[in-house]
Design a protein around this motif. Structure first.
Motif, PDB file in Angstrom:
ATOM      1  N   TRP A 193      -2.618  18.208  -3.240  1.00  0.00           N
ATOM      2  CA  TRP A 193      -3.908  17.624  -3.796  1.00  0.00           C
ATOM      3  C   TRP A 193      -5.111  18.678  -3.755  1.00  0.00           C
ATOM      4  O   TRP A 193      -5.214  19.437  -3.395  1.00  0.00           O
ATOM      5  CB  TRP A 193      -4.041  16.479  -2.985  1.00  0.00           C
TER       6      TRP A 193
ATOM      7  N   ILE B  15      -7.279   7.108   2.136  1.00  0.00           N
ATOM      8  CA  ILE B  15      -7.440   5.819   1.422  1.00  0.00           C
ATOM      9  C   ILE B  15      -7.986   5.800   0.116  1.00  0.00           C
ATOM     10  O   ILE B  15      -8.290   7.035  -0.316  1.00  0.00           O
ATOM     11  CB  ILE B  15      -8.533   5.030   2.462  1.00  0.00           C
ATOM     12  N   ARG B  16      -7.657   4.751  -0.762  1.00  0.00           N
ATOM     13  CA  ARG B  16      -7.974   4.838  -2.257  1.00  0.00           C
ATOM     14  C   ARG B  16      -9.480   4.960  -2.336  1.00  0.00           C
ATOM     15  O   ARG B  16     -10.141   4.246  -1.327  1.00  0.00           O
ATOM     16  CB  ARG B  16      -7.605   3.445  -2.710  1.00  0.00           C
ATOM     17  N   ASN B  17      -9.827   5.740  -3.331  1.00  0.00           N
ATOM     18  CA  ASN B  17     -11.349   5.805  -3.497  1.00  0.00           C
ATOM     19  C   ASN B  17     -11.851   4.572  -4.479  1.00  0.00           C
ATOM     20  O   ASN B  17     -11.083   4.042  -5.058  1.00  0.00           O
ATOM     21  CB  ASN B  17     -11.820   7.411  -4.309  1.00  0.00           C
ATOM     22  N   ARG B  18     -13.023   4.680  -4.808  1.00  0.00           N
ATOM     23  CA  ARG B  18     -13.441   3.440  -5.434  1.00  0.00           C
ATOM     24  C   ARG B  18     -13.081   3.740  -6.665  1.00  0.00           C
ATOM     25  O   ARG B  18     -12.746   5.059  -7.408  1.00  0.00           O
ATOM     26  CB  ARG B  18     -15.159   3.528  -5.353  1.00  0.00           C
ATOM     27  N   THR B  19     -13.068   2.839  -7.489  1.00  0.00           N
ATOM     28  CA  THR B  19     -12.681   3.135  -9.187  1.00  0.00           C
ATOM     29  C   THR B  19     -13.742   4.021  -9.898  1.00  0.00           C
ATOM     30  O   THR B  19     -14.963   4.287  -9.412  1.00  0.00           O
ATOM     31  CB  THR B  19     -12.302   1.755 -10.068  1.00  0.00           C
TER      32      THR B  19
ATOM     33  N   MET C 159       0.741  -1.218   0.211  1.00  0.00           N
ATOM     34  CA  MET C 159      -0.016   0.114  -0.001  1.00  0.00           C
ATOM     35  C   MET C 159       0.962   1.526  -0.111  1.00  0.00           C
ATOM     36  O   MET C 159       1.787   1.533   0.893  1.00  0.00           O
ATOM     37  CB  MET C 159      -1.095  -0.063   1.224  1.00  0.00           C
TER      38      MET C 159
ATOM     39  N   SER D 282      -8.999  10.137  -6.736  1.00  0.00           N
ATOM     40  CA  SER D 282      -8.629   8.825  -6.521  1.00  0.00           C
ATOM     41  C   SER D 282      -8.257   8.348  -4.973  1.00  0.00           C
ATOM     42  O   SER D 282      -8.181   7.403  -4.798  1.00  0.00           O
ATOM     43  CB  SER D 282      -6.886   8.824  -7.194  1.00  0.00           C
ATOM     44  N   HIS D 283      -8.358   9.421  -4.261  1.00  0.00           N
ATOM     45  CA  HIS D 283      -8.257   9.063  -2.760  1.00  0.00           C
ATOM     46  C   HIS D 283      -9.363   9.900  -1.982  1.00  0.00           C
ATOM     47  O   HIS D 283      -9.961  10.902  -2.529  1.00  0.00           O
ATOM     48  CB  HIS D 283      -7.048   9.413  -1.966  1.00  0.00           C
TER      49      HIS D 283
END
Length: 97
Positions: A75, A40-44, A1, A49-50
């Motif tokens: 960001w 955290i990573r966002n959904r596709t 990660m 993106s986060h």
């Protein structure tokens, strides 16, 4: 990660307006940078993106979808809202509570 670092925001008028729709002011977004936070990573297939979870100066948990810029420390927020219980739990866990 891969852990990301967020040192500053590149806020657009559109993002400020979208956050205001959720009753979140620009100052609250910047306050998150002064406190413990977790990305955290966002959904596709999302614009961001986060998702950055953090607290404002009053201790309220905010969820801020963010997209990268050319600078890895800056960001671009897309919008923001007050955390749902599941999102607040992510922040509490990151803070060791």
């Amino acid at each position: 990660m891969v852990r990301i670092q967020v040192a500053n925001f590149d806020l657009t008028d559109r993002a400020i307006d979208k956050a205001a729709w959720h009753r979140i002011r620009e100052a609250q977004l910047y306050a998150v940078l002064d406190h413990a936070r977790k990305a955290i990573r966002n959904r596709t297939d999302r614009a961001a993106s986060h998702i950055l979870f953090g607290s404002d100066d009053q201790g309220r948990c905010l969820a801020i979808p963010i997209a990268p810029t050319d600078d890895p420390l800056i960001w671009r927020p897309i919008t923001a809202w007050y955390c749902r219980p599941r999102e607040a739990a992510i922040l509490r866990k990151a803070q060791g509570q």
